[in-house]
Design a protein around this motif. Structure first.
Motif, PDB file in Angstrom:
ATOM      1  N   ALA A 498      41.878  28.179  47.611  1.00  0.00           N
ATOM      2  CA  ALA A 498      40.549  28.456  46.698  1.00  0.00           C
ATOM      3  C   ALA A 498      40.925  28.006  45.289  1.00  0.00           C
ATOM      4  CB  ALA A 498      40.541  29.841  47.027  1.00  0.00           C
ATOM      5  N   LEU A 499      41.805  28.452  44.459  1.00  0.00           N
ATOM      6  CA  LEU A 499      41.958  28.288  43.542  1.00  0.00           C
ATOM      7  C   LEU A 499      42.030  26.658  43.046  1.00  0.00           C
ATOM      8  CD1 LEU A 499      44.587  30.822  42.178  1.00  0.00           C
ATOM      9  CD2 LEU A 499      42.264  30.737  41.622  1.00  0.00           C
ATOM     10  N   GLN A 500      42.584  25.936  43.703  1.00  0.00           N
ATOM     11  CA  GLN A 500      42.788  24.687  43.703  1.00  0.00           C
ATOM     12  C   GLN A 500      41.278  23.922  43.963  1.00  0.00           C
ATOM     13  OE1 GLN A 500      45.002  22.244  43.057  1.00  0.00           O
ATOM     14  NE2 GLN A 500      44.027  20.594  43.238  1.00  0.00           N
ATOM     15  N   SER A 501      40.530  24.369  44.646  1.00  0.00           N
ATOM     16  CA  SER A 501      39.220  24.081  44.893  1.00  0.00           C
ATOM     17  C   SER A 501      38.399  24.430  43.723  1.00  0.00           C
ATOM     18  CB  SER A 501      38.528  24.739  46.094  1.00  0.00           C
ATOM     19  OG  SER A 501      37.022  24.479  46.224  1.00  0.00           O
ATOM     20  N   LEU A 502      38.507  25.482  43.011  1.00  0.00           N
ATOM     21  CA  LEU A 502      37.784  26.063  42.014  1.00  0.00           C
ATOM     22  C   LEU A 502      38.245  25.034  41.017  1.00  0.00           C
ATOM     23  CD1 LEU A 502      35.942  27.940  40.243  1.00  0.00           C
ATOM     24  CD2 LEU A 502      38.106  29.434  39.937  1.00  0.00           C
ATOM     25  N   ARG A 503      39.355  24.714  40.910  1.00  0.00           N
ATOM     26  CA  ARG A 503      40.079  23.895  39.652  1.00  0.00           C
ATOM     27  C   ARG A 503      39.283  22.356  39.646  1.00  0.00           C
ATOM     28  NH1 ARG A 503      46.076  21.842  39.000  1.00  0.00           N
ATOM     29  NH2 ARG A 503      45.275  20.604  40.696  1.00  0.00           N
ATOM     30  N   ASP A 504      39.242  21.956  41.107  1.00  0.00           N
ATOM     31  CA  ASP A 504      38.666  20.757  41.114  1.00  0.00           C
ATOM     32  C   ASP A 504      37.200  20.878  40.882  1.00  0.00           C
ATOM     33  OD1 ASP A 504      41.062  19.702  42.135  1.00  0.00           O
ATOM     34  OD2 ASP A 504      40.709  19.951  44.146  1.00  0.00           O
ATOM     35  N   THR A 505      36.500  21.729  41.126  1.00  0.00           N
ATOM     36  CA  THR A 505      35.177  22.047  40.868  1.00  0.00           C
ATOM     37  C   THR A 505      34.795  21.909  39.492  1.00  0.00           C
ATOM     38  OG1 THR A 505      34.851  23.327  42.822  1.00  0.00           O
ATOM     39  CG2 THR A 505      33.005  23.431  41.003  1.00  0.00           C
ATOM     40  N   LEU A 506      35.697  22.675  38.695  1.00  0.00           N
ATOM     41  CA  LEU A 506      35.554  22.594  37.176  1.00  0.00           C
ATOM     42  C   LEU A 506      35.935  21.250  36.717  1.00  0.00           C
ATOM     43  CD1 LEU A 506      37.274  26.332  36.649  1.00  0.00           C
ATOM     44  CD2 LEU A 506      34.665  25.328  36.550  1.00  0.00           C
ATOM     45  N   THR A 733      30.551  33.153  40.598  1.00  0.00           N
ATOM     46  CA  THR A 733      30.925  33.783  41.919  1.00  0.00           C
ATOM     47  C   THR A 733      32.193  33.208  42.491  1.00  0.00           C
ATOM     48  OG1 THR A 733      28.601  34.585  42.186  1.00  0.00           O
ATOM     49  CG2 THR A 733      30.039  34.492  44.212  1.00  0.00           C
ATOM     50  N   PRO A 734      32.217  32.080  42.870  1.00  0.00           N
ATOM     51  CA  PRO A 734      33.383  31.430  43.478  1.00  0.00           C
ATOM     52  C   PRO A 734      34.578  31.513  42.514  1.00  0.00           C
ATOM     53  CG  PRO A 734      31.913  29.657  42.675  1.00  0.00           C
ATOM     54  CD  PRO A 734      31.321  31.052  42.595  1.00  0.00           C
ATOM     55  N   ARG A 735      34.304  31.731  41.224  1.00  0.00           N
ATOM     56  CA  ARG A 735      35.485  31.808  40.334  1.00  0.00           C
ATOM     57  C   ARG A 735      35.995  33.378  40.421  1.00  0.00           C
ATOM     58  NH1 ARG A 735      34.936  32.412  34.331  1.00  0.00           N
ATOM     59  NH2 ARG A 735      32.906  32.186  34.911  1.00  0.00           N
ATOM     60  N   PHE A 736      35.261  34.333  40.528  1.00  0.00           N
ATOM     61  CA  PHE A 736      35.535  35.489  40.662  1.00  0.00           C
ATOM     62  C   PHE A 736      36.328  35.879  42.135  1.00  0.00           C
ATOM     63  CE2 PHE A 736      34.224  39.742  42.424  1.00  0.00           C
ATOM     64  CZ  PHE A 736      35.170  40.588  41.570  1.00  0.00           C
ATOM     65  N   ASN A 737      35.696  35.172  43.026  1.00  0.00           N
ATOM     66  CA  ASN A 737      36.183  35.589  44.375  1.00  0.00           C
ATOM     67  C   ASN A 737      37.553  34.844  44.490  1.00  0.00           C
ATOM     68  OD1 ASN A 737      34.029  36.530  45.126  1.00  0.00           O
ATOM     69  ND2 ASN A 737      33.235  34.609  46.145  1.00  0.00           N
ATOM     70  N   SER A 738      37.607  33.612  43.956  1.00  0.00           N
ATOM     71  CA  SER A 738      39.196  33.001  43.661  1.00  0.00           C
ATOM     72  C   SER A 738      40.089  33.712  43.119  1.00  0.00           C
ATOM     73  CB  SER A 738      39.180  31.463  43.525  1.00  0.00           C
ATOM     74  OG  SER A 738      38.151  30.811  44.207  1.00  0.00           O
ATOM     75  N   LYS A 739      39.866  33.984  42.059  1.00  0.00           N
ATOM     76  CA  LYS A 739      40.571  34.922  41.071  1.00  0.00           C
ATOM     77  C   LYS A 739      41.301  36.408  41.663  1.00  0.00           C
ATOM     78  CE  LYS A 739      39.506  32.800  36.568  1.00  0.00           C
ATOM     79  NZ  LYS A 739      39.265  33.286  35.394  1.00  0.00           N
ATOM     80  N   THR A 740      40.124  36.822  42.317  1.00  0.00           N
ATOM     81  CA  THR A 740      40.356  38.407  43.134  1.00  0.00           C
ATOM     82  C   THR A 740      41.385  38.019  44.139  1.00  0.00           C
ATOM     83  OG1 THR A 740      38.229  39.005  42.696  1.00  0.00           O
ATOM     84  CG2 THR A 740      39.581  40.213  44.506  1.00  0.00           C
ATOM     85  N   LEU A 741      41.221  36.897  45.080  1.00  0.00           N
ATOM     86  CA  LEU A 741      41.868  36.525  46.121  1.00  0.00           C
ATOM     87  C   LEU A 741      43.231  35.944  45.779  1.00  0.00           C
ATOM     88  CD1 LEU A 741      42.106  36.103  49.233  1.00  0.00           C
ATOM     89  CD2 LEU A 741      41.287  33.911  48.919  1.00  0.00           C
ATOM     90  N   ALA A 742      43.366  35.491  44.473  1.00  0.00           N
ATOM     91  CA  ALA A 742      44.741  35.187  44.051  1.00  0.00           C
ATOM     92  C   ALA A 742      45.688  36.504  43.453  1.00  0.00           C
ATOM     93  CB  ALA A 742      44.744  34.221  42.882  1.00  0.00           C
ATOM     94  N   GLY A 743      44.742  37.425  43.050  1.00  0.00           N
ATOM     95  CA  GLY A 743      45.406  38.657  42.512  1.00  0.00           C
ATOM     96  C   GLY A 743      45.955  39.612  43.758  1.00  0.00           C
ATOM     97  N   PHE A 744      45.002  39.423  44.796  1.00  0.00           N
ATOM     98  CA  PHE A 744      45.848  40.204  46.188  1.00  0.00           C
ATOM     99  C   PHE A 744      47.050  39.124  46.636  1.00  0.00           C
ATOM    100  CE2 PHE A 744      41.324  41.758  46.910  1.00  0.00           C
ATOM    101  CZ  PHE A 744      41.510  43.079  46.528  1.00  0.00           C
ATOM    102  N   ALA A 745      46.951  37.944  46.521  1.00  0.00           N
ATOM    103  CA  ALA A 745      48.261  37.383  47.178  1.00  0.00           C
ATOM    104  C   ALA A 745      49.243  37.529  46.377  1.00  0.00           C
ATOM    105  CB  ALA A 745      47.659  35.776  47.120  1.00  0.00           C
TER     106      ALA A 745
END
Length: 863
Positions: A498-506, A733-745
């Protein structure tokens, strides 16, 4: 409390009675000539087991189970105090999972589950489709009331100051649908929706408090909405602001002219429907029954209007208002809750492993209990009581963590999530936290309790009792460790992708330069009788005011602000005689818009100020649309027949594809019209201004507001932000979701490492004697180091392989819950696995070094 005092008193009475019997029996034997010591010993034997007598007496009293529970809990507290380090680790392990899961539940409870503050929100439905204004005339058996409404932004002026607010035009029965009444004043009636009557408005509680200081004198006051005077007749309660954050409600005037509302403030209802109707279901009517009736009604309308030019909607949708409000975020929030639950599950597994380790140390204690007559269920109950205490303490700490996470979510969560500001740690959240903590504590304790209750009685006297951990216990700890590593790998893989996808998006090439660009919206006011030339002159005056700004590079205007809900509207295009050959987004621009936006020219020319209504009608298109003509160069000079204006327009320029709605969407065809030529056909609304500067554009805001003040006649300047910020907001929204998921991971990996460390450290402690023997027989410290590290790394590799196997086996399911991810990135999986291996190596290093430094003589004496 009364039971405790009663129990203490009865216990004292029982002790006194037993002592009295003992004294009487002893005295009787002394009188027969026995010594006091002999008499007391014989009397005690005659009375029997005092403890058993007490137990039997307590059974007669009743409430024995409550007494046993209190005893178990007191003993559990003593055991927690006896091992403070292990107890703290167990409590924190569970508390982290409880806190994260409860925080996500609190968000879902506020955004999705919490009932709306209406009389019966389950009966309030939103009906969507086209040409629904005649729905009441057709009649319906499913709805008691049907009300029309439309919402958007407008300018509100009061006491000389203007601001931008969200407003709704509604039919007179709109508030009846919700069953809400104003706190003061009244709502409008059917008599007040007729053209020519005094215009009235109902305002929201927030506006009443900020503009009128919650004064009753607000009733009867006059406000200007888009420069039209309205009299306030009521104030709605604070709990009501539908749709969105509506500040003003006004009646839809029959036979009159409606307010000109902007779509930019429509947060709850994106531009997905033309007509909007809200209704209240009749009692006993289900949503599915209403949908069936609406489909039948649509078919009747289709047959009635056959052969006419009246369009009939292809579908009439019926959805509960609660589902409409949270539809965009419902699934994503549940996915994040699942991720938090996965962390809690890892915490349970970790706690189970630690409890197994503690159970191995207490094997002799359990064997002694069994020898003395304790049943296996009694031992299991004692261990479950200790887990209950762990769960309660975990709940207290977990609630504190929940409060911290909720504060962070409210501060940094996406601003467009409805009711996010209402997220709190309420009673429901506390009960949820207690429930999952108890479930987690019991789940974590079941296996350790079973293993501890199956201990062999010979362990009570066996000389190696403290060292023998039991094969079942050892195997269980290893399996649990592998399981938690596998779960951590799944979360880490999902978060990494998810973070990789977000980085690619940005990093996507937006095809324009958003740096150093300031955007703002204005709402120029012109009389309704104004001629098109007056609109052209006003827009040019606005651009003229931008000239001379410090560091100005370019300034332009556009009807729809970039990355706003106004963006995305479009028309069908006829190309080379093919009707509706393409659908394109449309933009109306003026000034040096393309330079201000950072769109370079690929072919032809840009739009000029000389392109007026009296000259040839021209447009600029984007690269995607130019592809229909063979490319940018080939498109120059070609003609388009546009659905909206209904005229032929010549293509004079081609620019790159600009992702104008969301940064991660695929570009579509775009057509740019000159404002100067479209004005006679389009009556417009708001206007967005783009200013490109050589330095930080934020410093120009004050100067721009000052210059526009006299041009806009005190109309507000709103939604001021840099284009950089607009791009980031589009992926909030995807940025928040990805960072939250990364925090849980990250938390999951940390818990997994704690589990590995605990297993390896306990194994080293249990094998100290064995390590001493190995060292005495000639093993080197390096060999001992590799032995211990190898044990930990084997568990890690097994967990990683298991986790990756699950990820690959269920990749379609996992990809469906990630945000905008379509394919797995192998490199991300490799990086996540390597990071987990490296962290495991560090976690095992400390117990491995401790084992390699053990002195053989000390280890051989270890007991």
């Amino acid at each position: 409390m009364r039971f405790l005092f009663w129990r203490r008193k009865r216990e004292e009475e029982l002790d006194e009675e037993l002592q009295s019997h003992l004294r009487m029996a002893t005295q009787d034997r002394v009188e027969r000539g026995e010594t006091s010591e002999q008499a007391e010993q014989f009397s005690r034997r005659q009375i029997g087991n005092v403890g058993l007598i007490k137990e039997t007496t307590r059974d007669i009293w009743g409430w024995r189970w409550l007494t046993d529970v209190v005893q178990d809990l007191r003993f559990g507290l003593r055991m927690l105090r006896k091992n403070p380090g292990l107890s703290a680790l167990l409590i924190l392990t569970l508390a982290v999972g409880v806190g994260g899961t409860t925080a996500m539940y609190s968000v879902i409870e506020a955004v999705v589950l919490r009932p709306l503050p209406y009389v019966d929100d389950t009966r309030v439905m939103v009906i969507t489709g086209e040409n629904l204004k005649t729905l009441n005339e057709w009649g319906t058996q499913s709805f008691e009331i049907l009300a029309d409404f439309r919402a958007g932004g407008l300018d509100l002026s009061f006491s000389g100051s203007a601001q931008r607010v969200m407003a709704s035009e509604t039919s007179e029965n709109y508030f009846t649908v919700f069953g809400v009444q104003p706190v003061i004043g009244r709502v409008y009636t059917s008599a007040e929706v007729v053209a020519g009557r005094e215009r009235v408005a109902v305002i929201a509680d927030a506006l009443w408090r900020t503009e009128f200081s919650a004064s009753p004198e607000a009733i009867g006051a006059t406000v200007h909405l888009n420069e039209i005077p309205y009299t306030i007749i009521g104030v709605m309660p604070s709990r009501f602001s539908f749709p969105g954050k509506t500040a003003v409600w006004v009646p839809i005037t029959k036979g009159g002219q409606s307010l000109q509302l902007s779509r930019s403030e429509q947060v709850d209802f994106p531009s997905m429907m033309n007509d909007r109707v809200i209704g209240s279901l009749r009692p006993g009517i289900s949503v599915e029954a209403a949908r069936v009736e609406m489909e039948g009604l649509r078919q009747r309308m289709e047959r009635f209007y056959a052969g006419t030019n009246v369009g009939v909607t292809s579908r009439i949708g019926v959805s509960p208002v609660t589902r409409i409000l949270s539809a965009r975020y419902r699934s994503e929030l549940y996915y994040l809750l699942a991720a938090a639950a996965c962390v809690l599950l890892i915490g349970c597994v970790n706690a189970a492993g630690l409890l197994l380790a503690r159970g191995a140390v207490r094997r002799r204690e359990m064997a002694v209990r069994l020898v003395l007559g304790a049943g296996r269920w009694r031992i299991v109950r004692q261990l479950l009581s200790e887990s209950f205490l762990l769960a309660v303490l975990s709940t207290l700490i977990g609630v504190g963590l929940t409060w911290i996470v909720v504060v962070l979510i409210r501060a940094y969560g996406p601003a467009d999530v409805p009711r996010l500001s209402e997220v709190t740690v309420n009673t429901n959240a506390l009960l949820f936290a207690l429930g999952i903590a108890l479930a987690a504590g019991i789940l974590a304790a079941l296996w350790p309790a079973f293993v501890s209750s199956t201990v062999q009685l010979g362990a009570a006297v066996h000389p190696e009792g403290p060292r023998g951990a039991g094969r079942l216990s050892q195997r269980g700890r290893r399996l649990l460790t592998v399981a938690e590593i596998a779960l951590a790998v799944i979360l880490a893989a999902g978060a990494g992708i998810a973070l990789q996808s977000l980085r690619d998006t940005l990093k996507i090439d937006l095809n324009f330069q958003p740096e150093r660009v300031l955007t703002m919206r204005v709402s120029p006011k012109l009389p309704r009788s104004a001629k098109p030339a007056e609109g052209v002159a006003l827009r040019r005056r606005i651009l003229d005011e931008m000239q001379g700004l410090p560091g100005l590079i370019a300034a332009g205007e556009v009807a729809n602000a970039p990355f706003s809900q106004d963006s995305g509207g479009g028309w069908f295009l006829d190309i080379d005689g093919k009707l509706a050959a393409a659908f394109a987004e449309i933009e109306f621009v003026e000034g040096d818009y393309f330079s201000a936006y950072g769109l370079p020219l690929l072919a032809g020319r840009t739009l000029k100020g000389s392109d007026t209504d009296g000259t040839e009608h021209v447009v600029v298109i984007n690269k995607t649309l130019a592809g229909l003509f063979g490319g940018p160069s080939q498109a120059i000079g070609k003609q388009l027949h546009v659905e909206g204006p209904g005229e032929v327009w010549q293509i004079v320029g081609v620019v790159p594809d600009a992702r104008a709605i969301e940064a991660y969407t695929r570009p579509r065809g775009q057509v740019y019209f000159p404002f100067t030529q479209i004005s006679p056909k389009w009556t417009g609304g708001d206007l967005a201004i783009l200013v490109r500067a050589s330095g930080d554009p934020s410093g120009l805001e004050t100067e721009i507001r000052k210059r526009l003040a006299h041009v806009l006649n005190d109309s507000p300047v709103f939604q001021v932000r840099t284009l950089d910020a607009a791009v980031l907001d589009s992926v909030a929204t995807p940025r928040f979701n990805s960072k939250t998921l990364a925090g849980f991971a990250g938390v999951a990996i940390l818990l997994a490492l704690v589990g590995i460390y605990g297993v390896v450290a306990f194994s080293v402690a249990q094998r100290t004697h064995e390590i001493g023997v190995r060292l005495a027989l000639g093993a080197s410290p390096g060999q001992i180091l590799r032995l211990v590290l190898g044990e930990g790394m084997k568990l890690c590799v097994a967990g990683i392989v298991t986790g990756l196997g699950i990820v690959l086996a269920f990749q379609k399911v996992i990809l469906s819950v990630l945000f905008g991810v379509k394919v797995f990135d192998t490199l991300t999986l490799v990086i996540a696995s390597s990071a987990l291996l490296s962290a495991t190596l560090l976690a095992c290093a400390l117990p491995a070094l401790r084992a390699s430094r053990v002195h053989p003589t000390v280890a051989l004496r270890y007991e």
